[in-house]
Design a protein around this motif. Structure first.
Motif, PDB file in Angstrom:
ATOM      1  N   ALA A 316     -10.223  42.268  19.573  1.00 24.51           N
ATOM      2  CA  ALA A 316      -9.957  43.282  20.130  1.00 24.51           C
ATOM      3  C   ALA A 316      -8.700  42.922  21.512  1.00 24.51           C
ATOM      4  CB  ALA A 316     -10.817  44.033  20.324  1.00 24.51           C
ATOM      5  N   ALA A 317      -8.100  43.682  21.383  1.00 25.76           N
ATOM      6  CA  ALA A 317      -7.047  43.859  22.931  1.00 25.76           C
ATOM      7  C   ALA A 317      -7.858  44.033  23.758  1.00 25.76           C
ATOM      8  CB  ALA A 317      -5.698  44.983  22.434  1.00 25.76           C
ATOM      9  N   ALA A 318      -7.760  43.170  25.330  1.00 31.11           N
ATOM     10  CA  ALA A 318      -8.159  44.337  25.833  1.00 31.11           C
ATOM     11  C   ALA A 318      -7.793  44.822  26.898  1.00 31.11           C
ATOM     12  CB  ALA A 318      -8.390  42.833  27.475  1.00 31.11           C
ATOM     13  N   GLU A 319      -8.439  45.698  27.068  1.00 31.55           N
ATOM     14  CA  GLU A 319      -8.428  47.721  27.897  1.00 31.55           C
ATOM     15  C   GLU A 319      -7.753  47.478  29.316  1.00 31.55           C
ATOM     16  OE1 GLU A 319     -10.748  50.745  30.322  1.00 31.55           O
ATOM     17  OE2 GLU A 319     -12.007  49.009  29.252  1.00 31.55           O
ATOM     18  N   LEU A 320      -6.202  48.137  28.877  1.00 33.88           N
ATOM     19  CA  LEU A 320      -5.838  48.254  30.310  1.00 33.88           C
ATOM     20  C   LEU A 320      -6.637  49.050  31.685  1.00 33.88           C
ATOM     21  CD1 LEU A 320      -2.933  47.116  31.230  1.00 33.88           C
ATOM     22  CD2 LEU A 320      -2.073  49.615  29.965  1.00 33.88           C
ATOM     23  N   THR A 321      -5.632  48.568  32.138  1.00 30.86           N
ATOM     24  CA  THR A 321      -6.297  49.094  33.654  1.00 30.86           C
ATOM     25  C   THR A 321      -4.723  49.352  35.071  1.00 30.86           C
ATOM     26  OG1 THR A 321      -7.575  47.127  34.715  1.00 30.86           O
ATOM     27  CG2 THR A 321      -9.249  48.767  33.870  1.00 30.86           C
ATOM     28  N   SER A 322      -4.446  48.651  34.662  1.00 31.17           N
ATOM     29  CA  SER A 322      -2.929  48.191  34.984  1.00 31.17           C
ATOM     30  C   SER A 322      -2.140  47.240  35.329  1.00 31.17           C
ATOM     31  CB  SER A 322      -3.556  47.797  36.505  1.00 31.17           C
ATOM     32  OG  SER A 322      -3.734  46.835  36.957  1.00 31.17           O
ATOM     33  N   LEU A 323      -1.051  47.545  35.241  1.00 34.05           N
ATOM     34  CA  LEU A 323       0.104  46.275  34.554  1.00 34.05           C
ATOM     35  C   LEU A 323       0.920  46.651  35.694  1.00 34.05           C
ATOM     36  CD1 LEU A 323       1.152  45.828  31.094  1.00 34.05           C
ATOM     37  CD2 LEU A 323       2.643  45.486  32.824  1.00 34.05           C
ATOM     38  N   THR A 324       1.515  45.254  36.646  1.00 33.36           N
ATOM     39  CA  THR A 324       2.567  45.227  37.826  1.00 33.36           C
ATOM     40  C   THR A 324       2.812  43.775  37.381  1.00 33.36           C
ATOM     41  OG1 THR A 324       0.456  46.478  39.486  1.00 33.36           O
ATOM     42  CG2 THR A 324       3.058  45.010  40.315  1.00 33.36           C
ATOM     43  N   LEU A 325       4.647  44.397  37.340  1.00 34.95           N
ATOM     44  CA  LEU A 325       6.048  43.614  38.033  1.00 34.95           C
ATOM     45  C   LEU A 325       5.789  43.274  38.744  1.00 34.95           C
ATOM     46  CD1 LEU A 325       7.988  44.760  34.087  1.00 34.95           C
ATOM     47  CD2 LEU A 325       6.024  43.895  34.264  1.00 34.95           C
ATOM     48  N   GLN A 326       6.263  41.846  39.152  1.00 31.95           N
ATOM     49  CA  GLN A 326       6.253  41.506  40.556  1.00 31.95           C
ATOM     50  C   GLN A 326       7.884  40.997  40.808  1.00 31.95           C
ATOM     51  OE1 GLN A 326       3.203  40.527  43.127  1.00 31.95           O
ATOM     52  NE2 GLN A 326       2.226  42.490  42.855  1.00 31.95           N
ATOM     53  N   GLY A 327       8.936  41.385  41.729  1.00 31.60           N
ATOM     54  CA  GLY A 327      10.253  40.167  41.955  1.00 31.60           C
ATOM     55  C   GLY A 327      10.506  39.559  39.875  1.00 31.60           C
ATOM     56  N   LEU A 328      10.220  39.982  38.709  1.00 24.89           N
ATOM     57  CA  LEU A 328      10.668  40.247  37.627  1.00 24.89           C
ATOM     58  C   LEU A 328      12.299  39.278  37.365  1.00 24.89           C
ATOM     59  CD1 LEU A 328       7.966  39.423  35.994  1.00 24.89           C
ATOM     60  CD2 LEU A 328       9.045  41.334  34.374  1.00 24.89           C
ATOM     61  N   ARG A 329      12.435  38.552  36.904  1.00 24.40           N
ATOM     62  CA  ARG A 329      14.061  38.020  37.080  1.00 24.40           C
ATOM     63  C   ARG A 329      14.098  37.555  35.824  1.00 24.40           C
ATOM     64  NH1 ARG A 329      18.129  37.876  40.493  1.00 24.40           N
ATOM     65  NH2 ARG A 329      16.749  38.122  42.667  1.00 24.40           N
ATOM     66  N   HIS A 330      14.873  37.752  34.233  1.00 26.72           N
ATOM     67  CA  HIS A 330      15.500  37.278  33.537  1.00 26.72           C
ATOM     68  C   HIS A 330      17.560  36.691  33.629  1.00 26.72           C
ATOM     69  CE1 HIS A 330      14.805  35.427  29.663  1.00 26.72           C
ATOM     70  NE2 HIS A 330      15.652  35.661  29.224  1.00 26.72           N
ATOM     71  N   ARG A 331      17.396  35.206  32.815  1.00 28.98           N
ATOM     72  CA  ARG A 331      19.332  35.542  32.983  1.00 28.98           C
ATOM     73  C   ARG A 331      19.066  35.415  31.136  1.00 28.98           C
ATOM     74  NH1 ARG A 331      21.615  31.005  36.261  1.00 28.98           N
ATOM     75  NH2 ARG A 331      19.488  30.197  35.933  1.00 28.98           N
ATOM     76  N   TYR A 332      19.585  35.981  30.387  1.00 27.40           N
ATOM     77  CA  TYR A 332      20.296  35.377  29.190  1.00 27.40           C
ATOM     78  C   TYR A 332      22.409  35.420  29.178  1.00 27.40           C
ATOM     79  CZ  TYR A 332      20.398  40.552  29.227  1.00 27.40           C
ATOM     80  OH  TYR A 332      20.296  41.189  28.861  1.00 27.40           O
ATOM     81  N   TYR A 333      22.669  35.309  28.171  1.00 26.41           N
ATOM     82  CA  TYR A 333      24.259  35.032  27.874  1.00 26.41           C
ATOM     83  C   TYR A 333      23.996  36.905  27.524  1.00 26.41           C
ATOM     84  CZ  TYR A 333      28.584  34.580  26.046  1.00 26.41           C
ATOM     85  OH  TYR A 333      30.041  34.768  24.831  1.00 26.41           O
ATOM     86  N   HIS A 334      25.255  37.113  27.932  1.00 28.15           N
ATOM     87  CA  HIS A 334      25.934  37.960  28.163  1.00 28.15           C
ATOM     88  C   HIS A 334      26.771  38.653  27.616  1.00 28.15           C
ATOM     89  CE1 HIS A 334      26.671  43.212  28.532  1.00 28.15           C
ATOM     90  NE2 HIS A 334      25.748  42.977  28.065  1.00 28.15           N
ATOM     91  N   GLU A 335      27.349  38.847  25.781  1.00 33.32           N
ATOM     92  CA  GLU A 335      28.503  39.073  25.116  1.00 33.32           C
ATOM     93  C   GLU A 335      29.182  39.519  25.552  1.00 33.32           C
ATOM     94  OE1 GLU A 335      27.911  39.751  21.202  1.00 33.32           O
ATOM     95  OE2 GLU A 335      26.389  38.095  21.029  1.00 33.32           O
ATOM     96  N   GLY A 336      28.784  40.938  26.338  1.00 28.77           N
ATOM     97  CA  GLY A 336      30.133  41.404  26.899  1.00 28.77           C
ATOM     98  C   GLY A 336      31.224  41.232  28.025  1.00 28.77           C
TER      99      GLY A 336
END
Length: 578
Positions: A316-336
């Motif tokens: 079973a999935a773990a219980e969620l008490t908190s979820l935080t994104l800190q300084g998340l960065r990602h790069r990918y090709y952008h067609e536009g």
């Protein structure tokens, strides 16, 4: 890949190979008995030869039958092992890497390339038997006359050299055909997925059929036809050398040697008998080369599909008490922009019982952020904290088990695949009835009775699956985009509040601005950045803090991200929250 298959079935392969060797030896012995019978003098000698001939013929038949059956079983096992091996790699590989490789290459490996490698195992007994026959015939010729045998070796050597040179030329064309085959599979998918567009535009349909699809089919045909033709021509050249040598033996080479009749008869008989096995051997080698090319293609794909993460346990999935994104960065090709698109840095936090709307223009990075959030993409910078624990490669798959997501390009499986649950059908059918689909589809034994539905209806079934998975965090990517106004009302005003009441954390990617005031907060994105976090009056200021105990500074308005409250009519008020 061939080495892997041999290791998987080495005992069966050894037994089949030994049977083929016995069949080949028996075939050569039959030739010697035929030659002995042609030159036998007395009736007693002929009677003894007849008995030996019958025993050897029966042994040849039984051993060839056994070898063929064993190699057929080996072929089917090889095909199944290949498909299981490739499928296991696909299931475990990084999602981003799978996107880069593309579905057509994987489908080509699962279909044509694996079939060719399996077919090689079917042809292997004939290759082995023919090789034994040719080798045995050469040995028998050496026993008859070593001088004539040397001439035979010279002829066969010339034929082999010509075949080798032809092989080098042909294999290049077969490899080019294999590469084009991967592109052809992509065109086949476009043929079905783009059927509506092709029917609506005659010019586009004609160009796709003639230039794109037709050109790819023609390239595969041309390259394969040329490569295989070279093999066939080289085989014909080898047959010509065989018959030329028979003429030399009969009219020039034997001369006045002792027992010349037996030698001439033996050499002529052996060479005539060798023609079919030698031709079969030469024609089987291209199939072996095709299997080799396919094996290399499978190796290339599976090496790229090497798993980099540990598998999560089936629990079973773990219980969620908190979820935080800190300084998340990602790069990918952008067609536009025809350039690398940078997403982030993103600082956000999520809590149980919270409904967040993620909004912004097309290409602003909403879906990519959702894929980062659920763990499908690996962040290049920053961290994800799940219940205050850092998510890394060792825990990412376990972290993903907390999410159920319906993306815009979702896939609806026929089976629920959630394990045996006694009341799964009943619960699912109740949800189907609430979504007004009970007259079109039902759940029976954990599977949908049909998936031949409209896009909006299939999305409703995907919503049923998400409900039954009962994960703590749900993500909906433009779920309401294909729904009727009635179901949009149900989704925003009934389903989402019900999920919130259950303590679920929900992220909704939406363009339906008439429902924005129903969110606990609105996260606006522009050009890969979180431009604003807007909250209704009840969630602003003091009431906001208890809901999110680990708020990043950017959500509090201290990092250049505006925090807004909603006006009475549900629209955002641009006055900043103090």
């Amino acid at each position: 890949m061939l080495s892997y298959l041999i290791q998987q079935s080495r005992h069966l392969l050894i037994a089949a190979s030994l049977s083929s060797v016995v069949a080949g030896v028996c075939s050569v012995l039959l030739v010697t008995q035929i030659n002995a019978a042609l030159t036998a003098g007395s009736a007693a000698d002929r009677a003894a030869l007849a008995l030996r001939f019958a025993l050897i013929a029966v042994a040849a038949m039984l051993s060839q039958m056994l070898a063929s059956v064993l190699f057929e079983r080996l072929s089917q096992r090889a095909h199944a092992d290949l498909r299981r091996f490739i499928s296991a790699r696909v299931v475990r590989t990084d999602f981003r890497k799978l996107e880069d490789i593309g579905g057509p290459r994987v489908q080509s490996a699962l279909a044509e390339h694996s079939a060719r490698v399996a077919e090689f195992f079917v042809s292997f007994p004939m290759i082995l038997v023919n090789a034994i026959i040719v080798a045995g015939c050469l040995a028998y010729m050496a026993w008859l006359s070593w001088q004539v045998f040397l001439a035979a070796v010279l002829v066969i050597g010339l034929g082999s050299l010509g075949y080798h040179l032809a092989h080098l030329r042909a294999i290049r064309h077969l490899e080019a055909a294999a590469e084009e085959q991967d592109r052809l599979f992509d065109h086949f998918r476009s043929l079905v997925d783009g059927a509506k567009e092709l029917r609506l535009n005659a010019a586009k349909r004609a160009r796709f059929s003639k230039d794109v699809l037709g050109g790819s089919i023609e390239t595969v045909r041309r390259e394969r036809a040329f490569g295989m033709s070279v093999f066939v021509v080289s085989a014909a050249w080898g047959n010509f050398l065989v018959y030329a040598f028979i003429g030399l033996v009969l009219f020039m080479l034997v001369g006045d040697v002792a027992d010349s009749a037996r030698v001439m008869t033996g050499f002529a008989l052996v060479f005539v008998y060798m023609v079919a096995p030698l031709e079969g051997l030469l024609l089987a080698l291209p199939r072996a080369n095709l299997a080799k090319v396919s094996g290399v293609r499978i190796d290339e794909i599976t090496r790229q599909l090497e798993p980099t993460e540990a598998d999560a346990p089936e629990q079973a999935a773990a219980e969620l008490t908190s979820l935080t994104l800190q300084g998340l960065r990602h790069r990918y090709y952008h067609e536009g922009s025809d350039d690398l698109f940078t997403l982030g840095p993103v600082d956000l936090s999520f809590s149980p019982g919270q409904v967040t709307y993620l909004v912004g223009g097309n290409g602003s990075g909403k879906t990519s952020l959702a894929k980062l959030l659920v763990g499908l993409y690996r962040p290049e910078q920053g961290v994800i904290l799940f219940n205050e624990d850092v998510v890394d490669d060792a825990s990412r798959d376990r972290y993903r088990q907390a999410f159920s997501a319906i993306f815009s390009d979702f896939h609806l499986f026929e089976h629920l695949l959630d394990g045996p649950v006694a009341d799964l059908d009943a619960r699912g059918n109740q949800l189907i009835e609430k979504l007004h689909l009970q007259h079109k589809v039902q759940l029976k034994n954990g599977a949908f009775t049909t998936r031949a539905l409209s896009q909006g209806q299939r999305k409703r079934l995907a919503l049923v699956v998400a409900y039954l998975e009962d994960r703590p965090f749900l993500v909906f990517d433009e779920w309401a985009a294909d729904q009727d106004p009635v179901f949009k009302e149900v989704f925003y005003r009934e389903l989402l509040p019900a999920l919130k009441a259950q303590g679920k954390c929900v992220l909704v990617i939406s363009h339906d601005d008439r429902y924005f005031h129903l969110a606990d907060r609105l996260v606006r994105m522009e050009n890969g950045q979180v431009a604003a976090v807007e909250v209704p009056p009840s969630m602003a200021a003091g009431s906001l803090a208890p809901l999110r105990p680990s708020q990043p500074p950017s959500e509090q308005g201290s990092a250049g991200v505006a925090v807004h409250r909603f006006a009475a009519d549900g629209r955002a008020d641009d006055r900043a929250v103090a």
